[in-house]
Design an enzyme around this catalytic site. Structure first.
Site, PDB file in Angstrom:
ATOM      1  NE  ARG A 260      -3.710   2.056   2.768  1.00  0.00           N
ATOM      2  CZ  ARG A 260      -4.902   2.268   2.194  1.00  0.00           C
ATOM      3  NH1 ARG A 260      -5.336   1.435   1.270  1.00  0.00           N
ATOM      4  NH2 ARG A 260      -5.635   3.315   2.529  1.00  0.00           N
TER       5      ARG A 260
ATOM      6  NE  ARG B  58      -6.754   8.415   4.665  1.00  0.00           N
ATOM      7  CZ  ARG B  58      -7.129   7.669   3.629  1.00  0.00           C
ATOM      8  NH1 ARG B  58      -6.656   7.926   2.401  1.00  0.00           N
ATOM      9  NH2 ARG B  58      -7.970   6.670   3.786  1.00  0.00           N
TER      10      ARG B  58
ATOM     11  CD  GLU C  24     -11.729   2.708  -2.634  1.00  0.00           C
ATOM     12  OE1 GLU C  24     -10.943   1.735  -2.624  1.00  0.00           O
ATOM     13  OE2 GLU C  24     -11.418   3.849  -2.237  1.00  0.00           O
TER      14      GLU C  24
END
Length: 287
Positions: A54, A62, A163
């Protein structure tokens, strides 16, 4: 007008649908259908892609708050975020009209368009996507102003996320890839039609507004005492009403939902394992 569009894959290096779509279009070229747009394709975190993880140190998606972008952090993703902000943005004064950031989820969310505000442009986009792709879900995350979000897509004048799931991390599923491609094409087709004033009739559509995160039950040592109940697993965006089971503890007892009717999603998302997030809630709205 939407002229410049950034199509981004690999913000998370093990979410393979966007990575493959970007690779395919970098190799074969952008389809002629969208030639009126200035579309540029990016693989955001190549090191994480190479490692099939990831992220390497911190979650790249973020890092794009103003505070993070102005900080002097030396983590790989923080440095990369500042570089991407210059390439795509800069945030708050961007030269990119629309950033489309493509993600996968291990949750059974199907093809979901995540939008961050409900202004005229974005409502039309949501309605258009829902019209041409009825199976799509629209998720509105407007719990705070767009600029306060730390997502990569906020580097553009406008930004959305695609998504799609369920897909295991690091794995490419053909059906999930096809949904990803269809939604990306729908977003780009909207931009073309929007510029041409040729959207046609766009009836209002169903959407889900983000609520809160629900955590797994934990003991005094911070260890989980229960798992997602099989009745809830894979039931993303299906109404969850009071009295239905949400967890089963390790003694075989069911934990029942005692809140208002909600629409859970990101159910048992693998990427949120360390955060102990079981699922997110949402309310049903119309756009």
């Amino acid at each position: 007008m939407i002229q410049s569009v950034a199509l981004v894959g690999g913000t998370h290096g093990n979410e393979t649908s966007g990575i493959q779509l970007v690779r395919n279009w970098l190799k074969s070229g952008i389809p002629d259908t969208y030639r009126s747009l200035d579309i540029r394709c990016y693989l955001a975190n190549q090191a994480a892609i190479d490692a099939n993880v990831r992220f390497l140190e911190t979650d790249l998606n973020r890092q794009f708050s103003f505070a993070n972008l102005m900080a002097d952090s030396t983590s790989r993703e923080a440095v990369l975020a500042r570089q991407l902000n210059e390439t795509l943005g800069p945030k708050g004064n961007s030269h990119t009209d629309l950033v489309v950031d493509i993600h996968n989820t291990t949750s059974n969310m199907g093809a979901t368009l995540i939008i961050l505000e409900a202004d005229d442009f974005t409502i039309k986009l949501a309605r258009y996507v829902k019209k041409v792709m009825p199976e799509a879900n629209i998720l509105l995350e407007d719990e705070k102003p767009v600029a306060d979000h730390a997502y990569l897509c906020t580097t553009g004048k406008r930004g959305v996320m695609i998504e799609v799931g369920a897909q295991p991390q690091g794995v490419l599923r053909e059906d999930v890839y096809q949904l990803t491609l269809t939604m990306a094409e729908a977003v780009l087709a909207f931009c073309v039609a929007y510029n041409q004033g040729d959207l046609g009739e766009l009836p209002d559509c169903e959407a889900f507004r983000l609520g809160d995160n629900v955590s797994f039950p934990l003991d005094e040592n911070g260890e989980r005492t229960a798992m997602i109940h099989h009745h809830l697993q894979d039931a993303d965006f299906v109404p969850l009403v009071a009295g239905q089971p949400v967890f089963r503890d390790f003694n075989g007892n069911d934990v029942l939902w005692d809140g208002d009717t909600t629409y859970p999603h990101f159910i048992n998302e693998a990427a949120y394992h360390k955060l102990h997030v079981a699922f997110a809630t949402a309310s049903l709205i119309r756009l």
